[in-house]
Write an enzyme that holds these catalytic residues in place. Structure first.
Site, PDB file in Angstrom:
ATOM      1  N   ARG A 199     -69.618  92.382  50.081  1.00  0.00           N
ATOM      2  CA  ARG A 199     -68.852  92.158  48.847  1.00  0.00           C
ATOM      3  C   ARG A 199     -69.823  91.743  47.749  1.00  0.00           C
ATOM      4  NH1 ARG A 199     -65.746  87.578  49.539  1.00  0.00           N
ATOM      5  NH2 ARG A 199     -67.000  86.504  47.986  1.00  0.00           N
ATOM      6  N   GLU A 215     -73.703  87.518  42.973  1.00  0.00           N
ATOM      7  CA  GLU A 215     -74.422  87.584  44.250  1.00  0.00           C
ATOM      8  C   GLU A 215     -73.851  88.704  45.095  1.00  0.00           C
ATOM      9  OE1 GLU A 215     -74.054  83.934  46.401  1.00  0.00           O
ATOM     10  OE2 GLU A 215     -71.929  84.168  46.796  1.00  0.00           O
ATOM     11  N   ASN A 217     -72.792  89.456  48.977  1.00  0.00           N
ATOM     12  CA  ASN A 217     -72.491  88.853  50.277  1.00  0.00           C
ATOM     13  C   ASN A 217     -72.632  89.907  51.368  1.00  0.00           C
ATOM     14  OD1 ASN A 217     -71.585  86.316  49.117  1.00  0.00           O
ATOM     15  ND2 ASN A 217     -69.813  87.462  48.413  1.00  0.00           N
ATOM     16  N   SER A 222     -65.070  87.583  52.917  1.00  0.00           N
ATOM     17  CA  SER A 222     -63.682  87.371  53.315  1.00  0.00           C
ATOM     18  C   SER A 222     -62.680  87.752  52.246  1.00  0.00           C
ATOM     19  CB  SER A 222     -63.475  85.922  53.713  1.00  0.00           C
ATOM     20  OG  SER A 222     -63.500  85.142  52.552  1.00  0.00           O
ATOM     21  N   LYS A 380     -80.300  84.502  48.501  1.00  0.00           N
ATOM     22  CA  LYS A 380     -80.562  84.456  47.056  1.00  0.00           C
ATOM     23  C   LYS A 380     -81.990  84.867  46.728  1.00  0.00           C
ATOM     24  CE  LYS A 380     -77.570  80.615  45.862  1.00  0.00           C
ATOM     25  NZ  LYS A 380     -77.738  79.896  47.136  1.00  0.00           N
ATOM     26  N   LYS A 434     -80.251  77.348  41.022  1.00  0.00           N
ATOM     27  CA  LYS A 434     -79.525  77.520  42.283  1.00  0.00           C
ATOM     28  C   LYS A 434     -80.418  77.164  43.470  1.00  0.00           C
ATOM     29  CE  LYS A 434     -76.250  81.075  40.975  1.00  0.00           C
ATOM     30  NZ  LYS A 434     -75.543  82.265  41.464  1.00  0.00           N
ATOM     31  N   GLU A 438     -78.200  78.724  51.746  1.00  0.00           N
ATOM     32  CA  GLU A 438     -76.867  79.302  51.808  1.00  0.00           C
ATOM     33  C   GLU A 438     -75.909  78.258  52.366  1.00  0.00           C
ATOM     34  OE1 GLU A 438     -76.030  82.556  50.868  1.00  0.00           O
ATOM     35  OE2 GLU A 438     -78.009  82.403  50.001  1.00  0.00           O
ATOM     36  N   GLY A 439     -74.749  78.148  51.778  1.00  0.00           N
ATOM     37  CA  GLY A 439     -73.690  77.368  52.408  1.00  0.00           C
ATOM     38  C   GLY A 439     -73.565  75.934  51.959  1.00  0.00           C
ATOM     39  N   ARG A 521     -60.816  86.579  41.929  1.00  0.00           N
ATOM     40  CA  ARG A 521     -60.540  85.152  41.985  1.00  0.00           C
ATOM     41  C   ARG A 521     -60.518  84.596  40.576  1.00  0.00           C
ATOM     42  NH1 ARG A 521     -65.236  84.023  45.615  1.00  0.00           N
ATOM     43  NH2 ARG A 521     -65.606  86.006  44.594  1.00  0.00           N
TER      44      ARG A 521
END
Length: 548
Positions: A199, A215, A217, A222, A380, A434, A438-439, A521
């Protein structure tokens, strides 16, 4: 680890509360907002242009009326539209319950582990977001190019290891992933069948009037299940109320993300060529977004006759083994495809058992979605490397494709670039800092960004490799009705479009390379002093317009 709707580190889920995605979604703090009543008078629910009867719909509206409308008439029309909004919100909540547009309820502790217990409707925007058809076309055309790029970069193990070599020194999680990748390179492990369900996320930048990528994914992309339903919900509402609102349901594009992801998984299962094998979905121990996943499981069973099992990383370690011929067997069943909906965050690996499970699956002949190399392409740092001059040419031959990708790249720089760092210290509001990890971890803005850069410059050393600098994207804010927990309220929002892509290759043959649906979103645009988004994201769909 808790579920999508509560987890502070759920990164690819675009989750609704407290997630890294929630923090990241708002690249910019809120644009300087006009007073709410002015916004409301200009457009009802951000959707109607020009508004036929809905010019004064905002509940937050003051007594001031638009030109040419008496206050009494404006108030009457406003009340009428409030009644329409209330009716629609109730209809929509019922529709969600009846059609499975649901997530686990945080108020019910068992909702992340027991299907069917403690359900609430997923947070949603009451009406679709206006989106220019030209940018929609651009985003869709990019998907197959990004799919192809991910595949080609994944095959260049040296590039991945070299590009991430400094990151691994400051980030344990990336380091562990690179260790697994290096082991696969040592044994010359080849993935003949490669499946990617990706995505790519974009925002419209009002400063440059362009579509810019946030970004890409490559693991656990999801919401294909629930996002498919939202466009259906909005179409249903417009079929009933569209005339009053001046909106045409035909302008909401079809969203087949759930069926197309399921089809891609079943095609991979077919290529594996073992009719008794199952697809294994790797999931978190607690997952309140499980119904998004069950939509795919249902489509696989009902449309393709393929069985799916759900296992946590810990269960894979306890129940799994790789046979001498490479076959992955979990709980006595041969696994054809491993589809990760977990494993992207350090929180998913609380012990060595989970890392052993990840290595075990990687060593097997099962198709991994994603493989360790596909996973690394989504970091990233690789995004930033690919944005450097002449790097895309290393992987792609088609000049037109390369130029299409470059057009959507926001400015991305490593902190080795002293000139950019100097500019960012002088004009911190034009950048976002940034963390590589990740996460987890906040993006850094404004005054904090300046202070962090000054500190990192003094320290020098490897700490610089823990971050990348990115051009700040300034999306337009618009007034939106949001529905959460059965309550409808109004706020200024910004939106982010994710385009799903599916790629399947068997040796030299590309079996599938498509864009397949989208995730919209919408996010409350208020922010605190640090520029980190406050509020939450809701699921949305798009209403195509001729112009922005």
């Amino acid at each position: 680890m808790s579920s999508c709707v509560t987890t502070p580190h759920h990164h690819h889920h675009g989750c609704f509360s407290g997630s890294r995605r929630r923090r990241r979604l708002l690249q910019a703090p809120a644009p300087r907002a006009r007073p709410l009543h002015v916004v409301a008078a200009a457009a009802f629910l951000k959707h109607v242009a020009p508004p036929p009867r809905c010019a004064v719909a905002s509940r937050a509206m003051s007594a001031e009326a638009p030109l040419g409308v008496t206050p009494a008439a404006a108030a009457a029309e406003g009340e009428e539209m409030v009644a329409v909004v209330d009716e629609m919100a109730e209809e929509a909540a019922v529709w969600c319950a009846v059609h499975g547009l649901v997530v686990g309820d945080r108020a019910e502790p068992r909702s992340g582990t027991l299907p069917g217990v403690g359900l609430v409707h997923a947070p949603f925007a009451l009406l679709p977001t206006r989106f220019p058809a030209s940018f929609w076309k651009q985003a869709r055309e990019l998907a197959p190019i990004f799919n192809d790029l991910v595949d080609r970069v994944s095959l260049d193990g040296e590039f991945l290891q070299d590009s991430l070599s400094r990151t691994r020194q400051v980030d344990d999680f990336t380091s562990r992933l690179l260790d697994i990748h290096a082991k696969m390179m040592e044994v010359n492990k080849e993935e003949d069948i490669r499946l990617g369900l990706h995505r790519s996320d974009y925002m419209l930048d009002s400063e440059t009037n362009s579509l810019l990528q946030i970004e890409l994914n490559t693991i656990s992309s999801s919401f294909p299940g629930l996002s498919s339903l939202v466009s259906e919900l909005h179409r249903t509402l417009l079929n009933r109320h569209g005339k009053v609102l001046g909106l045409d349901s035909k302008r909401i594009p079809q969203n087949w993300a759930a069926t197309q992801f399921a089809e891609a998984l079943s095609m991979a299962w077919t290529e594996f060529n073992n009719k008794s094998a199952v697809i294994m979905m790797v999931v978190q121990p607690e997952e309140r977004n499980m119904y998004d996943q069950y939509w795919l499981i249902n489509h696989l069973k009902e449309s393709h006759g393929v069985k799916t099992i759900r296992k946590t990383l810990a269960q894979v370690e306890a129940e799994g083994q790789v046979l001498p011929d490479g076959t992955l067997v979990v709980d006595g069943q041969t696994v054809s495809v491993v589809y990760f909906r977990a494993g992207y965050s350090p929180n998913d690996y609380p012990s060595e058992a989970e890392w052993r499970a990840r290595l075990l699956m990687e060593q097997s002949s099962a198709i991994k979605c994603p493989s360790i190399s596909y996973h690394l392409v989504g970091t990233k740092k690789i995004q930033q490397e690919l944005a450097k001059p002449n790097i895309l040419e290393r992987f792609l031959n088609n000049k037109e494709d390369i130029s299409k990708l470059r057009k959507c790249f926001a400015g991305l720089w490593s902190l080795d670039n002293e000139e950019i760092v100097k500019t960012a210290i002088e004009k911190p509001d034009l950048f976002v800092l940034k963390p590589q990890r990740e996460g987890g971890g906040n993006n850094i803005y404004g005054h904090d960004l300046r202070e962090t850069l000054v500190r990192l410059q003094k320290e020098q050393g490897e700490a610089l490799a823990a971050y990348i600098l990115m051009q700040r994207i300034f999306p337009r804010a618009s007034l939106t009705h949001l529905v959460q927990g059965g309550v409808c309220f109004e706020d200024l929002t910004i939106s982010e479009l994710g385009i799903f892509g599916a790629y399947l290759r068997n040796k030299d043959k590309v079996v599938l390379n498509n864009q397949c649906g989208y995730l919209m979103r919408t996010k409350v645009s208020s922010s605190n002093e640090g520029g980190v988004a406050a509020g939450f994201a809701v699921l949305d769909s798009i209403l195509l317009t001729d112009e922005w």
